[in-house]
Design a protein around this motif. Sequence first.
Motif, PDB file in Angstrom:
ATOM      1  N   UNK A  55      25.701  41.140  35.262  1.00 18.42           N
ATOM      2  CA  UNK A  55      25.462  42.380  35.240  1.00 18.42           C
ATOM      3  C   UNK A  55      26.787  43.313  35.069  1.00 18.42           C
ATOM      4  N   UNK A  56      26.734  44.366  34.409  1.00 18.11           N
ATOM      5  CA  UNK A  56      27.897  45.328  34.249  1.00 18.11           C
ATOM      6  C   UNK A  56      28.462  45.513  35.568  1.00 18.11           C
ATOM      7  N   UNK A  57      27.844  45.824  36.507  1.00 16.05           N
ATOM      8  CA  UNK A  57      28.029  46.140  37.901  1.00 16.05           C
ATOM      9  C   UNK A  57      28.822  45.090  38.542  1.00 16.05           C
ATOM     10  N   UNK A  58      28.842  43.744  38.103  1.00 15.10           N
ATOM     11  CA  UNK A  58      29.556  42.792  38.844  1.00 15.10           C
ATOM     12  C   UNK A  58      30.989  42.798  38.344  1.00 15.10           C
ATOM     13  N   UNK A  59      31.390  43.556  37.442  1.00 14.29           N
ATOM     14  CA  UNK A  59      32.770  43.573  37.078  1.00 14.29           C
ATOM     15  C   UNK A  59      33.507  44.370  37.671  1.00 14.29           C
ATOM     16  N   UNK A  60      34.769  44.346  38.020  1.00 13.33           N
ATOM     17  CA  UNK A  60      35.674  45.322  38.757  1.00 13.33           C
ATOM     18  C   UNK A  60      35.906  46.494  37.779  1.00 13.33           C
ATOM     19  N   UNK A  61      36.345  47.402  38.216  1.00  8.79           N
ATOM     20  CA  UNK A  61      36.757  48.509  37.601  1.00  8.79           C
ATOM     21  C   UNK A  61      37.885  48.513  36.867  1.00  8.79           C
ATOM     22  N   UNK A  62      37.860  48.834  35.495  1.00 15.26           N
ATOM     23  CA  UNK A  62      39.033  48.300  34.731  1.00 15.26           C
ATOM     24  C   UNK A  62      40.312  49.173  35.371  1.00 15.26           C
ATOM     25  N   UNK A  63      41.229  48.322  35.320  1.00 14.59           N
ATOM     26  CA  UNK A  63      42.706  48.509  35.980  1.00 14.59           C
ATOM     27  C   UNK A  63      43.746  48.466  34.812  1.00 14.59           C
ATOM     28  N   UNK A  64      44.670  49.465  34.767  1.00 13.07           N
ATOM     29  CA  UNK A  64      45.627  49.676  33.812  1.00 13.07           C
ATOM     30  C   UNK A  64      46.857  48.253  33.832  1.00 13.07           C
ATOM     31  N   UNK A  65      46.847  47.848  32.843  1.00 12.21           N
ATOM     32  CA  UNK A  65      48.126  46.563  32.988  1.00 12.21           C
ATOM     33  C   UNK A  65      49.387  47.193  32.630  1.00 12.21           C
ATOM     34  N   UNK A  66      50.508  46.309  32.665  1.00 15.42           N
ATOM     35  CA  UNK A  66      51.601  47.012  32.244  1.00 15.42           C
ATOM     36  C   UNK A  66      52.118  47.448  31.015  1.00 15.42           C
ATOM     37  N   UNK A  67      50.807  47.117  29.889  1.00 14.12           N
ATOM     38  CA  UNK A  67      51.068  47.487  28.583  1.00 14.12           C
ATOM     39  C   UNK A  67      50.249  48.801  28.453  1.00 14.12           C
ATOM     40  N   UNK A  68      50.723  49.773  27.773  1.00 12.17           N
ATOM     41  CA  UNK A  68      50.259  51.034  27.473  1.00 12.17           C
ATOM     42  C   UNK A  68      48.987  50.787  26.541  1.00 12.17           C
ATOM     43  N   UNK A  69      47.913  51.371  27.088  1.00 14.06           N
ATOM     44  CA  UNK A  69      46.500  51.401  26.423  1.00 14.06           C
ATOM     45  C   UNK A  69      45.781  50.178  26.591  1.00 14.06           C
ATOM     46  N   UNK A  70      46.059  49.357  27.656  1.00 13.06           N
ATOM     47  CA  UNK A  70      45.730  48.143  27.988  1.00 13.06           C
ATOM     48  C   UNK A  70      45.004  47.977  29.232  1.00 13.06           C
ATOM     49  N   UNK A  71      43.898  47.657  29.603  1.00 14.01           N
ATOM     50  CA  UNK A  71      43.214  47.561  31.011  1.00 14.01           C
ATOM     51  C   UNK A  71      42.814  45.921  31.095  1.00 14.01           C
ATOM     52  N   UNK A  72      42.560  45.805  32.459  1.00 13.47           N
ATOM     53  CA  UNK A  72      41.737  44.466  32.836  1.00 13.47           C
ATOM     54  C   UNK A  72      40.685  44.830  33.760  1.00 13.47           C
ATOM     55  N   UNK A  73      39.770  43.785  33.652  1.00 11.67           N
ATOM     56  CA  UNK A  73      38.660  43.811  34.482  1.00 11.67           C
ATOM     57  C   UNK A  73      38.391  42.456  34.792  1.00 11.67           C
ATOM     58  N   UNK A  74      37.944  42.080  36.147  1.00  4.63           N
ATOM     59  CA  UNK A  74      37.538  40.645  36.565  1.00  4.63           C
ATOM     60  C   UNK A  74      36.194  40.571  37.048  1.00  4.63           C
ATOM     61  N   UNK A  75      35.700  39.197  36.940  1.00  4.56           N
ATOM     62  CA  UNK A  75      34.233  39.146  37.309  1.00  4.56           C
ATOM     63  C   UNK A  75      34.479  37.707  38.181  1.00  4.56           C
ATOM     64  N   UNK A  76      34.246  37.863  39.515  1.00  4.90           N
ATOM     65  CA  UNK A  76      34.444  36.803  40.385  1.00  4.90           C
ATOM     66  C   UNK A  76      32.908  36.145  40.767  1.00  4.90           C
ATOM     67  N   UNK A  77      32.577  34.881  40.758  1.00  2.00           N
ATOM     68  CA  UNK A  77      31.499  34.376  41.278  1.00  2.00           C
ATOM     69  C   UNK A  77      31.743  32.767  41.572  1.00  2.00           C
ATOM     70  N   UNK A  78      30.600  32.348  42.214  1.00  2.00           N
ATOM     71  CA  UNK A  78      30.798  30.901  42.449  1.00  2.00           C
ATOM     72  C   UNK A  78      30.037  30.082  41.565  1.00  2.00           C
ATOM     73  N   UNK A  79      30.285  28.998  41.150  1.00  2.00           N
ATOM     74  CA  UNK A  79      29.695  28.045  40.237  1.00  2.00           C
ATOM     75  C   UNK A  79      29.387  26.767  40.763  1.00  2.00           C
ATOM     76  N   UNK A  80      28.443  26.135  40.273  1.00  2.00           N
ATOM     77  CA  UNK A  80      28.192  24.754  40.768  1.00  2.00           C
ATOM     78  C   UNK A  80      28.798  23.753  39.885  1.00  2.00           C
TER      79      UNK A  80
END
Length: 82
Positions: A55-80
């Motif tokens: 789901x879109x809501x499972x991802x973190x809010x995009x956070x800026x990286x050290x590079x201008x104009x670049x962001x990152x987002x993370x999805x955490x879950x548990x897998x079998x």
Amino acid sequence: MTQEFLPNPTPNPQTPFPGNPPSEPNRVPLKVLVISTPQGVSNTIHTFYRLGYAQVSEWSKPQPTQNPGEVMSILSRRIQVD
């Protein structure tokens, strides 16, 4: 802001993953990290949604990286794992 993504200090090898219930021994944490422009991250998150992976809501809010104009987002879950 990017400190949310920094790894924890080296864990004690005898300490289980945080939140790893003993009743789920075959489940392990998985983290999916997307790094791109804000539009690239958004497009990728929505592609995962259309594929039924997350789901879109499972991802973190995009956070800026050290590079201008670049962001990152993370999805955490548990897998079998077998």
